[in-house]
Design a protein around this motif. Structure first.
Motif, PDB file in Angstrom:
ATOM      1  N   ALA A  18       0.797  -1.231   0.000  1.00 56.52           N
ATOM      2  CA  ALA A  18       0.000   0.000   0.000  1.00 56.52           C
ATOM      3  C   ALA A  18       0.827   1.277   0.000  1.00 56.52           C
ATOM      4  CB  ALA A  18      -0.975  -0.010   1.180  1.00 56.52           C
ATOM      5  N   PRO A  19       1.837   1.430   0.867  1.00 57.04           N
ATOM      6  CA  PRO A  19       2.604   2.680   0.849  1.00 57.04           C
ATOM      7  C   PRO A  19       3.341   2.911  -0.472  1.00 57.04           C
ATOM      8  CG  PRO A  19       2.966   1.478   2.893  1.00 57.04           C
ATOM      9  CD  PRO A  19       2.259   0.541   1.972  1.00 57.04           C
ATOM     10  N   ALA A  20       3.837   1.834  -1.078  1.00 59.74           N
ATOM     11  CA  ALA A  20       4.556   1.983  -2.347  1.00 59.74           C
ATOM     12  C   ALA A  20       3.612   2.356  -3.481  1.00 59.74           C
ATOM     13  CB  ALA A  20       5.291   0.683  -2.677  1.00 59.74           C
ATOM     14  N   ILE A  21       2.430   1.742  -3.494  1.00 63.25           N
ATOM     15  CA  ILE A  21       1.440   2.063  -4.525  1.00 63.25           C
ATOM     16  C   ILE A  21       1.086   3.545  -4.496  1.00 63.25           C
ATOM     17  CG2 ILE A  21      -1.054   1.828  -4.987  1.00 63.25           C
ATOM     18  CD1 ILE A  21       0.465  -0.344  -6.342  1.00 63.25           C
ATOM     19  N   ALA A  22       1.048   4.121  -3.307  1.00 62.77           N
ATOM     20  CA  ALA A  22       0.529   5.477  -3.139  1.00 62.77           C
ATOM     21  C   ALA A  22       1.593   6.544  -2.923  1.00 62.77           C
ATOM     22  CB  ALA A  22      -0.442   5.495  -1.961  1.00 62.77           C
ATOM     23  N   ALA A  23       2.859   6.169  -2.922  1.00 68.16           N
ATOM     24  CA  ALA A  23       3.919   7.123  -2.588  1.00 68.16           C
ATOM     25  C   ALA A  23       3.949   8.299  -3.556  1.00 68.16           C
ATOM     26  CB  ALA A  23       5.267   6.406  -2.587  1.00 68.16           C
ATOM     27  N   ALA A  24       4.224   9.461  -3.034  1.00 67.51           N
ATOM     28  CA  ALA A  24       4.310  10.665  -3.866  1.00 67.51           C
ATOM     29  C   ALA A  24       5.588  10.638  -4.698  1.00 67.51           C
ATOM     30  CB  ALA A  24       4.291  11.901  -2.978  1.00 67.51           C
ATOM     31  N   GLY A  25       5.502  11.187  -5.896  1.00 72.60           N
ATOM     32  CA  GLY A  25       6.689  11.414  -6.710  1.00 72.60           C
ATOM     33  C   GLY A  25       7.201  10.238  -7.502  1.00 72.60           C
ATOM     34  N   LEU A  26       6.482   9.128  -7.539  1.00 75.38           N
ATOM     35  CA  LEU A  26       6.926   7.961  -8.302  1.00 75.38           C
ATOM     36  C   LEU A  26       6.218   7.890  -9.648  1.00 75.38           C
ATOM     37  CD1 LEU A  26       6.998   5.095  -5.620  1.00 75.38           C
ATOM     38  CD2 LEU A  26       8.807   6.711  -6.246  1.00 75.38           C
ATOM     39  N   SER A  27       6.858   7.258 -10.607  1.00 74.05           N
ATOM     40  CA  SER A  27       6.198   6.934 -11.865  1.00 74.05           C
ATOM     41  C   SER A  27       5.394   5.648 -11.690  1.00 74.05           C
ATOM     42  CB  SER A  27       7.240   6.735 -12.967  1.00 74.05           C
ATOM     43  OG  SER A  27       7.988   5.550 -12.717  1.00 74.05           O
ATOM     44  N   VAL A  28       4.584   5.304 -12.681  1.00 71.85           N
ATOM     45  CA  VAL A  28       3.813   4.061 -12.609  1.00 71.85           C
ATOM     46  C   VAL A  28       4.743   2.861 -12.490  1.00 71.85           C
ATOM     47  CG1 VAL A  28       2.277   2.524 -13.896  1.00 71.85           C
ATOM     48  CG2 VAL A  28       1.791   4.971 -13.804  1.00 71.85           C
ATOM     49  N   GLY A  29       5.776   2.819 -13.309  1.00 71.87           N
ATOM     50  CA  GLY A  29       6.712   1.706 -13.248  1.00 71.87           C
ATOM     51  C   GLY A  29       7.397   1.608 -11.905  1.00 71.87           C
ATOM     52  N   GLN A  30       7.782   2.734 -11.336  1.00 70.46           N
ATOM     53  CA  GLN A  30       8.416   2.730 -10.024  1.00 70.46           C
ATOM     54  C   GLN A  30       7.448   2.236  -8.950  1.00 70.46           C
ATOM     55  OE1 GLN A  30       9.577   6.865 -10.047  1.00 70.46           O
ATOM     56  NE2 GLN A  30      11.717   6.398 -10.586  1.00 70.46           N
ATOM     57  N   ARG A  31       6.173   2.606  -9.057  1.00 70.45           N
ATOM     58  CA  ARG A  31       5.180   2.109  -8.106  1.00 70.45           C
ATOM     59  C   ARG A  31       5.074   0.592  -8.177  1.00 70.45           C
ATOM     60  NH1 ARG A  31       2.654   6.471  -6.243  1.00 70.45           N
ATOM     61  NH2 ARG A  31       2.742   8.267  -7.651  1.00 70.45           N
TER      62      ARG A  31
END
Length: 282
Positions: free
Chosen positions: A52-65
């Motif tokens: 959950a935190p990684a899916i929603a983290a600010a400043g990431l691209s879709v691939g990074q999520r």
């Protein structure tokens, strides 16, 4: 467009969607009423909390999520529990951080058309890390090598044998035009109860051949499961007391698990539907 959501709100919506899916009796899949396929509910609970935190983290691209969520999941479970969920949830989360509510669908289209080669590389690394079953090999853009096309183009190339990829190529139409419609209909009939999630799941299972089953067991088996699901889905859709369908649902669940059939794609689409509904609702 509508106001975006905070990262905390998106993370909560994702975690709640994963929990809602586990609460529902979903034939052939892992849920609180019965484990299966060598996995337990606790595996999915840990996975949801980690991702959950990684899916929603600010400043990431879709691939990074996608990559961060799979990496976080593999730190707490040793097998693939949520790759399909993550692949569907990452673009939805990205869109919600730009515009939630009524603007979510438009924002999602912009997210998908903006996907890059770097997104594809990160997603491919995540898929290799997750080691999903039934993946097979592809003549073009196979995940064992680094892609030289965007993530959207890679999904378009895979859409004939993967419904998650198909949804990337078609702006998540299964979620917005089917899943959310079933969810609204079930909620109107029964209220906000786990049976609504079961209804969404059966909708996918009874109307779209599950591509995980198709890849692992062939098109005939996937079609057979669809046909088996149809009368149960019809029975649930017609009753005002969904608990009356508990026995046939449990019997279907046991039958699928005895045959080793896990409609994982249908479950992934169900989580994405519940997640999207929460994002639209703010």
């Amino acid at each position: 467009m509508s106001a975006p959501l905070t990262s905390d709100a998106v993370a909560t919506a994702f975690h709640n969607a994963c929990m809602a899916e586990l609460d529902a009796l979903k034939p052939g899949n892992v849920h609180r009423h019965a484990d299966g396929h060598g996995m337990e509910v606790a595996d999915f609970e840990r996975s949801a909390a980690a991702a959950a935190p990684a899916i929603a983290a600010a400043g990431l691209s879709v691939g990074q999520r996608i990559e961060a969520a799979v990496e976080a999941t593999r730190a707490v479970v040793s097998h693939n529990t949520n790759l399909g969920i993550i692949l569907l949830a990452a673009p939805l989360a990205q869109a919600a951080l730009v515009s939630a509510g009524a603007g979510l669908r438009q924002a999602l289209t912009l997210v998908l058309t903006s996907l890059t080669v770097e997104d594809a590389k990160a997603a491919y690394r995540a898929i290799r890390m997750a080691e999903p079953g039934g993946l097979g090999t592809a003549r073009e853009h196979d995940v064992t090598s680094d892609p030289d096309i965007t993530l959207l183009d890679a999904m378009r190339a895979a859409q004939s044998h993967d419904r998650i990829a198909w949804n990337y190529a078609h702006d998540f139409v299964d979620i917005f035009d089917l899943g959310l419609k079933w969810r609204a209909g079930g909620t109107e009939r029964w209220g906000d109860v786990p049976w609504v999630t079961t209804y969404v799941y059966l909708g996918f299972l009874a109307h779209i051949p599950d591509t995980l089953i198709e890849r692992k067991f062939g098109t005939h088996t996937a079609s057979d499961v669809l046909e088996e699901a149809r009368p149960i889905e019809a029975g649930l859709s017609q009753t005002h007391m969904p608990q009356e369908m508990a026995a046939p649902l449990a019997a279907f669940d046991a039958s699928l698990k005895e045959r080793g059939l896990n409609p994982g794609t249908s479950a992934d689409l169900t989580v994405a539907t519940v997640f999207a509904g929460a994002l639209i609702g703010g």
